[in-house]
Design a protein around this motif. Structure first.
Motif, PDB file in Angstrom:
ATOM      1  N   ALA B 177       0.843  -1.204   0.000  1.00  0.00           N
ATOM      2  CA  ALA B 177       0.000   0.000   0.000  1.00  0.00           C
ATOM      3  C   ALA B 177       0.877   1.252   0.000  1.00  0.00           C
ATOM      4  O   ALA B 177       0.583   2.227  -0.689  1.00  0.00           O
ATOM      5  CB  ALA B 177      -0.924  -0.005   1.210  1.00  0.00           C
ATOM      6  N   GLY B 178       1.977   1.197   0.771  1.00  0.00           N
ATOM      7  CA  GLY B 178       2.869   2.351   0.840  1.00  0.00           C
ATOM      8  C   GLY B 178       3.508   2.645  -0.502  1.00  0.00           C
ATOM      9  O   GLY B 178       3.573   3.798  -0.942  1.00  0.00           O
ATOM     10  N   ILE B 179       3.965   1.597  -1.165  1.00  0.00           N
ATOM     11  CA  ILE B 179       4.597   1.784  -2.480  1.00  0.00           C
ATOM     12  C   ILE B 179       3.561   2.284  -3.490  1.00  0.00           C
ATOM     13  O   ILE B 179       3.819   3.191  -4.273  1.00  0.00           O
ATOM     14  CB  ILE B 179       5.250   0.470  -2.951  1.00  0.00           C
ATOM     15  N   ASN B 180       2.355   1.703  -3.422  1.00  0.00           N
ATOM     16  CA  ASN B 180       1.309   2.137  -4.355  1.00  0.00           C
ATOM     17  C   ASN B 180       0.863   3.569  -4.090  1.00  0.00           C
ATOM     18  O   ASN B 180       0.273   4.198  -4.959  1.00  0.00           O
ATOM     19  CB  ASN B 180       0.094   1.201  -4.260  1.00  0.00           C
ATOM     20  N   SER B 181       1.116   4.052  -2.856  1.00  0.00           N
ATOM     21  CA  SER B 181       0.660   5.405  -2.533  1.00  0.00           C
ATOM     22  C   SER B 181       1.538   6.471  -3.195  1.00  0.00           C
ATOM     23  O   SER B 181       1.167   7.629  -3.249  1.00  0.00           O
ATOM     24  CB  SER B 181       0.654   5.615  -1.018  1.00  0.00           C
ATOM     25  N   VAL B 182       2.707   6.069  -3.674  1.00  0.00           N
ATOM     26  CA  VAL B 182       3.562   7.024  -4.388  1.00  0.00           C
ATOM     27  C   VAL B 182       2.979   7.206  -5.791  1.00  0.00           C
ATOM     28  O   VAL B 182       2.795   6.232  -6.514  1.00  0.00           O
ATOM     29  CB  VAL B 182       5.013   6.519  -4.465  1.00  0.00           C
ATOM     30  N   PRO B 183       2.677   8.446  -6.152  1.00  0.00           N
ATOM     31  CA  PRO B 183       1.976   8.665  -7.425  1.00  0.00           C
ATOM     32  C   PRO B 183       2.773   8.139  -8.622  1.00  0.00           C
ATOM     33  O   PRO B 183       4.005   8.161  -8.628  1.00  0.00           O
ATOM     34  CB  PRO B 183       1.851  10.188  -7.503  1.00  0.00           C
ATOM     35  N   GLU B 184       2.028   7.699  -9.617  1.00  0.00           N
ATOM     36  CA  GLU B 184       2.616   7.187 -10.856  1.00  0.00           C
ATOM     37  C   GLU B 184       3.623   8.180 -11.448  1.00  0.00           C
ATOM     38  O   GLU B 184       4.681   7.800 -11.958  1.00  0.00           O
ATOM     39  CB  GLU B 184       1.484   6.930 -11.852  1.00  0.00           C
ATOM     40  N   GLY B 185       3.305   9.462 -11.347  1.00  0.00           N
ATOM     41  CA  GLY B 185       4.152  10.502 -11.926  1.00  0.00           C
ATOM     42  C   GLY B 185       5.576  10.470 -11.387  1.00  0.00           C
ATOM     43  O   GLY B 185       6.523  10.862 -12.071  1.00  0.00           O
ATOM     44  N   GLN B 186       5.747   9.991 -10.126  1.00  0.00           N
ATOM     45  CA  GLN B 186       7.086   9.926  -9.550  1.00  0.00           C
ATOM     46  C   GLN B 186       7.952   8.896 -10.278  1.00  0.00           C
ATOM     47  O   GLN B 186       9.130   9.114 -10.504  1.00  0.00           O
ATOM     48  CB  GLN B 186       6.979   9.578  -8.067  1.00  0.00           C
ATOM     49  N   THR B 202      15.782   4.148  -3.736  1.00  0.00           N
ATOM     50  CA  THR B 202      16.296   4.699  -2.485  1.00  0.00           C
ATOM     51  C   THR B 202      16.090   6.196  -2.382  1.00  0.00           C
ATOM     52  O   THR B 202      15.974   6.736  -1.288  1.00  0.00           O
ATOM     53  CB  THR B 202      17.800   4.405  -2.332  1.00  0.00           C
ATOM     54  N   ARG B 203      16.041   6.897  -3.504  1.00  0.00           N
ATOM     55  CA  ARG B 203      15.983   8.355  -3.430  1.00  0.00           C
ATOM     56  C   ARG B 203      14.589   8.910  -3.722  1.00  0.00           C
ATOM     57  O   ARG B 203      14.282  10.025  -3.332  1.00  0.00           O
ATOM     58  CB  ARG B 203      16.964   8.951  -4.439  1.00  0.00           C
ATOM     59  N   VAL B 204      13.798   8.173  -4.486  1.00  0.00           N
ATOM     60  CA  VAL B 204      12.504   8.720  -4.898  1.00  0.00           C
ATOM     61  C   VAL B 204      11.349   7.994  -4.211  1.00  0.00           C
ATOM     62  O   VAL B 204      10.533   8.603  -3.531  1.00  0.00           O
ATOM     63  CB  VAL B 204      12.333   8.649  -6.429  1.00  0.00           C
ATOM     64  N   ILE B 205      11.308   6.692  -4.377  1.00  0.00           N
ATOM     65  CA  ILE B 205      10.110   5.958  -3.946  1.00  0.00           C
ATOM     66  C   ILE B 205      10.080   5.754  -2.425  1.00  0.00           C
ATOM     67  O   ILE B 205       9.129   6.180  -1.750  1.00  0.00           O
ATOM     68  CB  ILE B 205      10.014   4.604  -4.676  1.00  0.00           C
ATOM     69  N   LEU B 206      11.131   5.131  -1.877  1.00  0.00           N
ATOM     70  CA  LEU B 206      11.094   4.793  -0.451  1.00  0.00           C
ATOM     71  C   LEU B 206      10.950   6.010   0.467  1.00  0.00           C
ATOM     72  O   LEU B 206      10.168   5.963   1.414  1.00  0.00           O
ATOM     73  CB  LEU B 206      12.323   3.960  -0.070  1.00  0.00           C
ATOM     74  N   PRO B 207      11.682   7.123   0.199  1.00  0.00           N
ATOM     75  CA  PRO B 207      11.494   8.273   1.087  1.00  0.00           C
ATOM     76  C   PRO B 207      10.043   8.741   1.153  1.00  0.00           C
ATOM     77  O   PRO B 207       9.610   9.299   2.159  1.00  0.00           O
ATOM     78  CB  PRO B 207      12.371   9.359   0.463  1.00  0.00           C
ATOM     79  N   GLN B 208       9.302   8.520   0.094  1.00  0.00           N
ATOM     80  CA  GLN B 208       7.893   8.930   0.120  1.00  0.00           C
ATOM     81  C   GLN B 208       7.001   7.831   0.678  1.00  0.00           C
ATOM     82  O   GLN B 208       5.970   8.105   1.282  1.00  0.00           O
ATOM     83  CB  GLN B 208       7.418   9.283  -1.294  1.00  0.00           C
TER      84      GLN B 208
END
Ligand SMILES: Nc1ncnc2c1ncn2[C@@H]1O[C@H](COP(=O)(O)OP(=O)(O)O)[C@@H](O)[C@H]1O
Ligand SMILES: [Mg+2]
Lengths: 244, 287, 263
Positions: B177-186, B202-208
């Motif tokens: 759910a956390g990974i899916n919560s990062v918008p597609e645009g990222q 490590t720099r884009v997805i996980l921090p969010q």
């Protein structure tokens, strides 16, 4: 691993246990739903003391482990109250129902809050009473938010029913434990196979519960002309550990 | 918010800032005391518990209850230190079990994201199966059935692994759910900037994703603690074992059972409160 | 202030009504009377408190001070010996039953059909038998031109249709006073006409007291007996539509009207 299917006699034993499991579940569910509604609504009361009592119940029932509650009720309460007979089925159902009510109340509270304020205002302008507003306007709309987590919660309570075997109620889990005891003259089934069968039975029951809730969801959705998206909540976050 | 740290690198653009909308940089969760405090406390407590060597404990009580009263305070107080031993066993099982769950969850989450259906479907089935069957039966399975296959686990090991797999299944859903919560645009932005998979993660997805997952994980930690007394069923010497032993030995259930109820709530209520606070803080951040 | 026998009891009578949200004083000792059957249009800049006037009459907000009478009965107070005391819920409900409101965003019940929306209050509040209530509902939907849409869910209706159902729903409670809060503001321009048409019909019957907040000046001129210009929690000026809309006494009113008409 050889034969995976058990003998009919063993299945009969397991189904007898399952019937007890389902009775405990039914009792817990009925009590749990009533408590959820009462305390979920009470948490939003205008009266402070009502909110306070509801908060204490919710925190207590979610904070205490239902296995500890169950042991307390099954062992301590009968002695303290001097009860001659105790119905383990009722005690188990009540312990799990108390537990379910705390989680359910939070689900109901959140769902009520998710209904737009305009609905309450329209109800007031039509002069509906508070109870009518809840019954005919708010809860039917809250239903779509209530059903998915309530389905998860019910499955958690199903899992929780296994605990009653620890205080000696002959549910599915206890039936399993009994079948696993070696008996002279009876051919032994590998413990693995017995357990696999019982896990599958629990799994199937859980899927049936899941299906019933999905059906109910579909029915509530149908009464809406168009479908507004529901705010997604990660699966199980609200209900994990209920029944544990 | 007054208690957020000022970002010392304010004004410079590094990879983190590039991935985040302007203004978010000041409140990155790993630089915030109100988020890092609970995390640090949990970690330190966890390590400390892991280092205490408590495995099986023995419960001794020298005071006998006064049979003429319903409630005997002397007896009650004499029980406290013994109960704490049981609580310590519970806490250890929870910490180890949850550490296992965090890893198991990661493996399961990655398995479910796999492009190959031979991996993703069975993983999804396994997660669903574990989540919808009783932990008690799973513990029995680990403790009583696995020896058939030649695997012998100690009682504490079985409890830790049982909690680890059970809550691992839950954690995997939270990760997902956390990974899916990062918008597609990222993802698209990362591709457009030609970032490699490691940098993207490590720099884009996980921090969010992590701040979205933390409250769920906190809830599962509390839930695992509430399930840990199931170790009683496979004779782990925790609070329930303590209460049943004492009340069986002395025919006196009220003090031990009330005591473990109180002891339990004294741990689980503050823990749940901390998780809710964390949740509220992070939710506030995301608005 | 007892009314003398000769003049009729106002349908709405507001005296020194005040309401603040924190430091923001929205209504400042407001006095306003509306005669039975009168149609009052309230205009004023956004945020000036027009909605709040209607909401305190509908008990959606409690005023901080002052009194509101509906048909001569105090909404928030009930007699207590010689004086008045804060009203209990029962009293408020009884007085409130004379008032109805139509909202900017319709607030239809999305899980009920148009007909069920309209029939709910007659069945639950007035205890009308279901058959009768549904018949009344069909008549009212007919009145707003939506008889054919009785079984549609709100989600299947256009904005204009939704608002007409909402008007029918309010009419079903047979209120003496109807409050309309910018009921066309949320609509696409081409749908405004159908809703104004329904309001015009109600106005022409002449039996319902209407308080309308609107930016439709043409409509205001057509149906209003009186226009009230509202600003900073007080009535700036009031008068017949021809006078107030064409020869306003205040510069504020003039610039407000210019801004509204320009757009
Ligand atoms: N529930 C509320 N809480 C705080 N402020 C409010 C609330 N309702 C209205 N207000 C404020 O009161 C003022 C008047 O609002 P309103 O009556 O809606 O004005 P109008 O309808 O004339 O645009 C506005 O400044 C608005 O922000
Ligand atoms: Mg307004």
């Amino acid at each position: 691993m050889g034969e995976l299917i058990l003998s009919p006699l063993r299945y009969e034993r397991l189904l007898e246990g399952l019937s007890v499991t389902l009775q405990v579940l039914g009792l817990a569910f009925a009590l749990g739903i009533v408590l959820s509604l009462v305390f979920g609504v009470a948490r939003l009361s205008e009266r402070r003391w009502v909110r306070g009592i509801a908060l204490v119940y919710v925190e207590f029932s979610r904070g205490i482990s239902s296995i500890i509650l169950l042991f307390f009720m099954a062992i301590a309460i009968p002695i303290l109250l001097g009860l001659e007979q105790r119905s383990l089925l009722v005690l188990g159902g009540v312990a799990l129902g108390l537990n379910m009510g705390g989680y359910g109340a939070e689900i109901i509270r959140g769902a009520i809050l998710s209904v737009p304020k305009g609905q309450t205002e329209a109800s007031i302008s039509l002069n509906l009473t508070d109870a009518q507003r809840l019954r005919y306007v708010i809860l039917p709309q809250a239903m779509r938010v209530i059903l998915p987590p309530m389905g998860n919660l019910t499955i958690e309570i199903l899992k929780g029913t296994a605990l009653v075997s620890l205080v000696g109620l002959a549910d599915l889990t206890l039936a399993l434990r009994k079948l696993d005891v070696p008996q002279p003259g009876v051919e032994r089934v590998p413990t693995m196979v017995l357990f696999a069968n019982v896990l599958v039975i629990y799994f199937v029951v859980a899927q049936v519960i899941n299906g019933l809730f999905r059906l109910a969801e579909r029915r509530t959705e149908r009464s809406y002309g168009t479908r507004a998206p529901i705010e997604p909540v990660p699966d199980g976050v609200e209900t994990a550990g209920a029944g544990g | 918010m007054s208690d957020t740290l000022q970002d010392p690198t304010d004004g410079t653009v590094d990879a983190d800032d590039a991935a985040l909308p302007p203004g978010v940089g000041e409140s990155r969760w790993w630089r915030r005391p109100d988020v890092m405090m609970p995390l640090t406390i949990v970690t330190i407590l966890g390590v400390a518990l892991a280092m205490t060597g408590v495995e099986q404990v023995h419960f001794r009580v020298d005071v006998s209850p006064d049979g003429s009263t319903v409630w005997d305070w002397t007896f009650f107080w004499a029980l406290v230190p013994e109960m704490l031993k049981g609580l310590l066993v519970l806490a250890r099982a929870t910490v180890f079990g949850f550490a296992v769950a965090l890893v198991v969850g990661l493996v399961l989450a990655l398995g479910r994201r796999s492009k190959h259906r031979v991996v993703s479907w069975p993983t999804a089935g396994f997660v669903e199966f574990v989540r919808s069957t009783p932990l008690l039966v799973q513990l029995y399975f680990l403790f009583y059935a696995l020896p058939d296959a030649g695997i012998r686990l100690g009682r504490m090991q079985a409890l830790v692994i049982g909690l680890g797999i059970h809550y691992g299944a839950y954690c995997s859903e939270a990760y997902r759910a956390g990974i899916n919560s990062v918008p597609e645009g990222q993802w698209e932005a990362a591709t457009a900037m030609n970032l490699g998979p490691t940098t993207t993660w490590t720099r884009v997805i996980l921090p969010q994703a992590i701040p979205n997952v933390l409250p769920a994980l906190g809830n599962f930690l509390v839930a695992a603690f509430k399930d840990a007394p199931l170790g009683y069923a496979i004779t782990v010497t925790e609070v329930l074992f303590f209460a049943t032993t004492i009340s069986g030995r002395l025919f006196r259930p009220q003090e031990p059972f009330i005591l473990i109820g109180i002891g339990f709530l004294l741990v689980s209520l503050p823990a749940a409160w901390l998780v809710r606070r964390l949740e509220a803080r992070l939710a506030y951040d995301r608005i | 202030m007892p009314t003398t026998a000769s003049e009729p009891i106002p349908a709405v009578r507001m005296r020194k009504v005040s309401k603040a949200f924190g430091d923001n004083v929205v209504l400042n000792e407001l006095d306003l009377d509306v005669a039975p059957g009168e149609r009052v249009v309230i205009i004023g800049p956004s945020g000036s408190g027009k909605t709040t006037i209607l909401r305190v009459c509908m008990t959606l907000e409690r005023p901080d001070a002052g009194t509101i009478d509906i048909n001569g009965e105090s909404l928030y107070h009930e007699p207590d010996g010689d004086g008045l005391k804060p009203a209990r819920e029962k009293h408020i409900r009884q007085v409130r039953s004379r008032v109805g409101m139509v909202f900017q965003h319709f607030n239809l019940f999305p899980h009920m059909s148009a007909l069920e929306n309209v029939a709910l209050a007659p069945i639950k509040v007035h205890g009308m038998p279901k058959d009768e209530a549904y018949e009344l509902g069909r008549q009212l939907l007919d009145k707003v031109g939506l008889r054919a849409h009785a079984n549609h869910a709100p989600g299947q209706l256009s904005g204009g249709q939704k608002q007409r159902v909402a008007i029918a729903r309010s009419l079903a409670t047979d209120p003496d006073v109807m409050l309309f809060d910018e009921v066309t503001s949320a609509l696409d321009p081409e749908l405004v006409g159908e809703v104004l048409g329904v309001l015009r019909d109600i106005a022409e019957e002449g039996t319902t007291t209407m308080m309308l907040v609107t930016h439709e000046m043409g409509f205001a001129k057509e149906v209003a007996d009186r226009v009230v210009m509202f600003d900073h929690g007080r009535i700036l000026e009031e008068g017949p539509p021809d006078q107030l809309l064409h020869e306003p006494a205040h510069d504020r009113t003039r610039s407000f009207l210019r801004a509204v008409l320009a757009h």
